[in-house]
Design a protein around this motif. Sequence first.
Motif, PDB file in Angstrom:
ATOM      1  N   GLU A 100      47.417 -37.169  56.388  1.00  0.00           N
ATOM      2  CA  GLU A 100      46.079 -36.940  56.939  1.00  0.00           C
ATOM      3  C   GLU A 100      45.799 -35.453  57.092  1.00  0.00           C
ATOM      4  OE1 GLU A 100      43.141 -38.601  60.441  1.00  0.00           O
ATOM      5  OE2 GLU A 100      45.301 -38.933  60.621  1.00  0.00           O
ATOM      6  N   LEU A 101      46.793 -34.696  57.534  1.00  0.00           N
ATOM      7  CA  LEU A 101      46.604 -33.268  57.757  1.00  0.00           C
ATOM      8  C   LEU A 101      46.466 -32.504  56.452  1.00  0.00           C
ATOM      9  CD1 LEU A 101      46.520 -30.803  59.657  1.00  0.00           C
ATOM     10  CD2 LEU A 101      49.033 -30.789  59.579  1.00  0.00           C
ATOM     11  N   PHE A 102      47.302 -32.849  55.478  1.00  0.00           N
ATOM     12  CA  PHE A 102      47.322 -32.079  54.236  1.00  0.00           C
ATOM     13  C   PHE A 102      46.470 -32.711  53.131  1.00  0.00           C
ATOM     14  CE2 PHE A 102      51.031 -30.480  56.477  1.00  0.00           C
ATOM     15  CZ  PHE A 102      50.921 -29.113  56.253  1.00  0.00           C
ATOM     16  N   ALA A 103      46.823 -33.915  52.677  1.00  0.00           N
ATOM     17  CA  ALA A 103      46.114 -34.514  51.545  1.00  0.00           C
ATOM     18  C   ALA A 103      44.623 -34.706  51.834  1.00  0.00           C
ATOM     19  CB  ALA A 103      46.752 -35.853  51.176  1.00  0.00           C
ATOM     20  N   ASP A 104      44.295 -35.088  53.073  1.00  0.00           N
ATOM     21  CA  ASP A 104      42.903 -35.392  53.401  1.00  0.00           C
ATOM     22  C   ASP A 104      42.131 -34.196  53.940  1.00  0.00           C
ATOM     23  OD1 ASP A 104      43.648 -37.938  52.727  1.00  0.00           O
ATOM     24  OD2 ASP A 104      43.785 -38.676  54.793  1.00  0.00           O
ATOM     25  N   CYS A 105      42.834 -33.157  54.373  1.00  0.00           N
ATOM     26  CA  CYS A 105      42.156 -32.070  55.070  1.00  0.00           C
ATOM     27  C   CYS A 105      42.432 -30.704  54.443  1.00  0.00           C
ATOM     28  CB  CYS A 105      42.587 -32.073  56.542  1.00  0.00           C
ATOM     29  SG  CYS A 105      41.513 -31.147  57.644  1.00  0.00           S
ATOM     30  N   LEU A 106      43.687 -30.281  54.434  1.00  0.00           N
ATOM     31  CA  LEU A 106      43.980 -28.909  54.038  1.00  0.00           C
ATOM     32  C   LEU A 106      43.975 -28.701  52.525  1.00  0.00           C
ATOM     33  CD1 LEU A 106      44.661 -26.241  55.555  1.00  0.00           C
ATOM     34  CD2 LEU A 106      47.022 -26.621  54.843  1.00  0.00           C
TER      35      LEU A 106
ATOM     36  N   LEU B 245      45.298 -21.750  63.022  1.00  0.00           N
ATOM     37  CA  LEU B 245      44.384 -22.404  63.955  1.00  0.00           C
ATOM     38  C   LEU B 245      44.595 -23.909  64.032  1.00  0.00           C
ATOM     39  CD1 LEU B 245      41.054 -20.622  62.925  1.00  0.00           C
ATOM     40  CD2 LEU B 245      42.261 -20.309  65.095  1.00  0.00           C
ATOM     41  N   LEU B 246      44.930 -24.527  62.906  1.00  0.00           N
ATOM     42  CA  LEU B 246      44.957 -25.990  62.826  1.00  0.00           C
ATOM     43  C   LEU B 246      46.335 -26.555  62.539  1.00  0.00           C
ATOM     44  CD1 LEU B 246      43.411 -28.699  62.746  1.00  0.00           C
ATOM     45  CD2 LEU B 246      43.044 -28.289  60.297  1.00  0.00           C
ATOM     46  N   VAL B 247      46.971 -26.102  61.466  1.00  0.00           N
ATOM     47  CA  VAL B 247      48.221 -26.710  61.027  1.00  0.00           C
ATOM     48  C   VAL B 247      49.339 -26.496  62.042  1.00  0.00           C
ATOM     49  CG1 VAL B 247      49.945 -26.813  59.197  1.00  0.00           C
ATOM     50  CG2 VAL B 247      47.536 -26.427  58.622  1.00  0.00           C
ATOM     51  N   ALA B 248      49.498 -25.268  62.522  1.00  0.00           N
ATOM     52  CA  ALA B 248      50.596 -24.969  63.443  1.00  0.00           C
ATOM     53  C   ALA B 248      50.529 -25.787  64.736  1.00  0.00           C
ATOM     54  CB  ALA B 248      50.652 -23.471  63.735  1.00  0.00           C
ATOM     55  N   PRO B 249      49.372 -25.868  65.420  1.00  0.00           N
ATOM     56  CA  PRO B 249      49.348 -26.661  66.655  1.00  0.00           C
ATOM     57  C   PRO B 249      49.507 -28.161  66.429  1.00  0.00           C
ATOM     58  CG  PRO B 249      47.160 -25.795  66.154  1.00  0.00           C
ATOM     59  CD  PRO B 249      48.119 -25.099  65.243  1.00  0.00           C
ATOM     60  N   VAL B 250      48.973 -28.681  65.318  1.00  0.00           N
ATOM     61  CA  VAL B 250      49.126 -30.111  65.035  1.00  0.00           C
ATOM     62  C   VAL B 250      50.595 -30.451  64.784  1.00  0.00           C
ATOM     63  CG1 VAL B 250      48.618 -31.930  63.356  1.00  0.00           C
ATOM     64  CG2 VAL B 250      46.777 -30.486  64.221  1.00  0.00           C
TER      65      VAL B 250
ATOM     66  N   LEU C 112      42.729 -22.389  69.528  1.00  0.00           N
ATOM     67  CA  LEU C 112      42.035 -23.620  69.164  1.00  0.00           C
ATOM     68  C   LEU C 112      41.376 -24.175  70.419  1.00  0.00           C
ATOM     69  CD1 LEU C 112      41.613 -25.953  67.023  1.00  0.00           C
ATOM     70  CD2 LEU C 112      43.746 -26.932  67.916  1.00  0.00           C
ATOM     71  N   THR C 113      40.178 -24.741  70.280  1.00  0.00           N
ATOM     72  CA  THR C 113      39.509 -25.367  71.408  1.00  0.00           C
ATOM     73  C   THR C 113      38.984 -26.736  70.991  1.00  0.00           C
ATOM     74  OG1 THR C 113      37.426 -24.257  70.841  1.00  0.00           O
ATOM     75  CG2 THR C 113      38.818 -23.185  72.483  1.00  0.00           C
ATOM     76  N   MET C 114      38.558 -27.519  71.974  1.00  0.00           N
ATOM     77  CA  MET C 114      37.958 -28.822  71.706  1.00  0.00           C
ATOM     78  C   MET C 114      36.601 -28.895  72.374  1.00  0.00           C
ATOM     79  SD  MET C 114      41.035 -31.608  71.741  1.00  0.00           S
ATOM     80  CE  MET C 114      39.881 -32.756  70.961  1.00  0.00           C
ATOM     81  N   GLY C 115      35.692 -29.600  71.742  1.00  0.00           N
ATOM     82  CA  GLY C 115      34.361 -29.769  72.311  1.00  0.00           C
ATOM     83  C   GLY C 115      33.285 -29.292  71.372  1.00  0.00           C
ATOM     84  N   GLU C 116      32.438 -28.397  71.857  1.00  0.00           N
ATOM     85  CA  GLU C 116      31.316 -27.901  71.073  1.00  0.00           C
ATOM     86  C   GLU C 116      31.486 -26.425  70.761  1.00  0.00           C
ATOM     87  OE1 GLU C 116      27.727 -28.754  73.162  1.00  0.00           O
ATOM     88  OE2 GLU C 116      27.996 -30.937  73.093  1.00  0.00           O
ATOM     89  N   VAL C 117      30.910 -26.013  69.657  1.00  0.00           N
ATOM     90  CA  VAL C 117      30.960 -24.610  69.256  1.00  0.00           C
ATOM     91  C   VAL C 117      30.170 -23.766  70.247  1.00  0.00           C
ATOM     92  CG1 VAL C 117      30.284 -22.962  67.459  1.00  0.00           C
ATOM     93  CG2 VAL C 117      31.244 -25.169  66.820  1.00  0.00           C
TER      94      VAL C 117
ATOM     95  N   GLU D  91      35.501 -32.787  58.754  1.00  0.00           N
ATOM     96  CA  GLU D  91      34.149 -32.593  59.294  1.00  0.00           C
ATOM     97  C   GLU D  91      34.164 -32.294  60.793  1.00  0.00           C
ATOM     98  OE1 GLU D  91      34.717 -37.155  58.860  1.00  0.00           O
ATOM     99  OE2 GLU D  91      35.264 -35.315  57.766  1.00  0.00           O
ATOM    100  N   HIS D  92      35.302 -32.533  61.428  1.00  0.00           N
ATOM    101  CA  HIS D  92      35.428 -32.251  62.861  1.00  0.00           C
ATOM    102  C   HIS D  92      36.101 -30.911  63.138  1.00  0.00           C
ATOM    103  CE1 HIS D  92      35.438 -36.907  63.297  1.00  0.00           C
ATOM    104  NE2 HIS D  92      34.198 -36.419  63.326  1.00  0.00           N
ATOM    105  N   CYS D  93      36.534 -30.221  62.093  1.00  0.00           N
ATOM    106  CA  CYS D  93      37.193 -28.919  62.237  1.00  0.00           C
ATOM    107  C   CYS D  93      36.159 -27.830  61.964  1.00  0.00           C
ATOM    108  CB  CYS D  93      38.362 -28.793  61.265  1.00  0.00           C
ATOM    109  SG  CYS D  93      39.632 -30.065  61.471  1.00  0.00           S
TER     110      CYS D  93
END
Length: 250
Positions: free
Chosen positions: A138-144, A73-78, A19-24, A94-96
């Motif tokens: 937020e992680l599940f209901a709103d995203c995953l 990529l997302l759930v495990a690190p969060v 996982l990274t942060m910033g720009e693609v 929209e940020h993932c």
Amino acid sequence: MNSFLSSDDWKQLMDDYHLTMGEVSQQSIEVRTLSELMNEEKCRAYMEWLMKHIGSGSVRVASSMLVKRVANLLVAPVLSAATYYNKGIGVRPEHCQLFHLAAPSAGSSFPYMVLSDARVIVPEANHRESWRAGLVKELFADCLTPFIKTVAAVGSVSKATLWENVMVRIAPVYRCEEEQDEAIHERMQDDFSFLAINAPGELFGMSKNPLASFAETGQDGCFIGRSRRLTCCLYYQMAPEYCLKCPKQS
């Protein structure tokens, strides 16, 4: 930027989970946000591209593999940040951003993820349970969950299979080691029991907890991920082997 997002601990988690942060990366050959993949038309177009790119042979198999990948990529690190460091990583779909690199620079034909934005939420004293519930929602209901529902429809694959794919990536986060600090060990068990057993369905945007079927009691009496899957992730259809926990293995 919150100091945790520039800390060595968070950098290590990002490295561990690709996982990274910033720009693609400008070298990307395909980019999709999770919010885009909640739209059936856009999701179907991406899944048809992904099927060919990873050589899965069908959209159904590609759909299953994608959910596994996103969970890693997302759930495990969060969840790791929450349990090990008491830091809630708040993200919006929209940020993932999922992106693919062209070979040979890619290292994998599966997508990687960039977070274009994130915030850190720290629990207030004596309010960790409500903080944890908010983080799960937020992680599940709103995203995953919206993402999984769309992928299931587009790929004609059961939601049970996709949720077990998520559990397969979550369970190792809570694997206990003998040398662990006792306080961390207790928090791991408490967080996993909540997530996999006790959290109400509404935190997942569902009528019941979609992970509850995929946990069992270990030899020490603590909850763990099932040692044998109930569903098949279809990996064998694109590789000359079964997953280690596949129910199709004799």
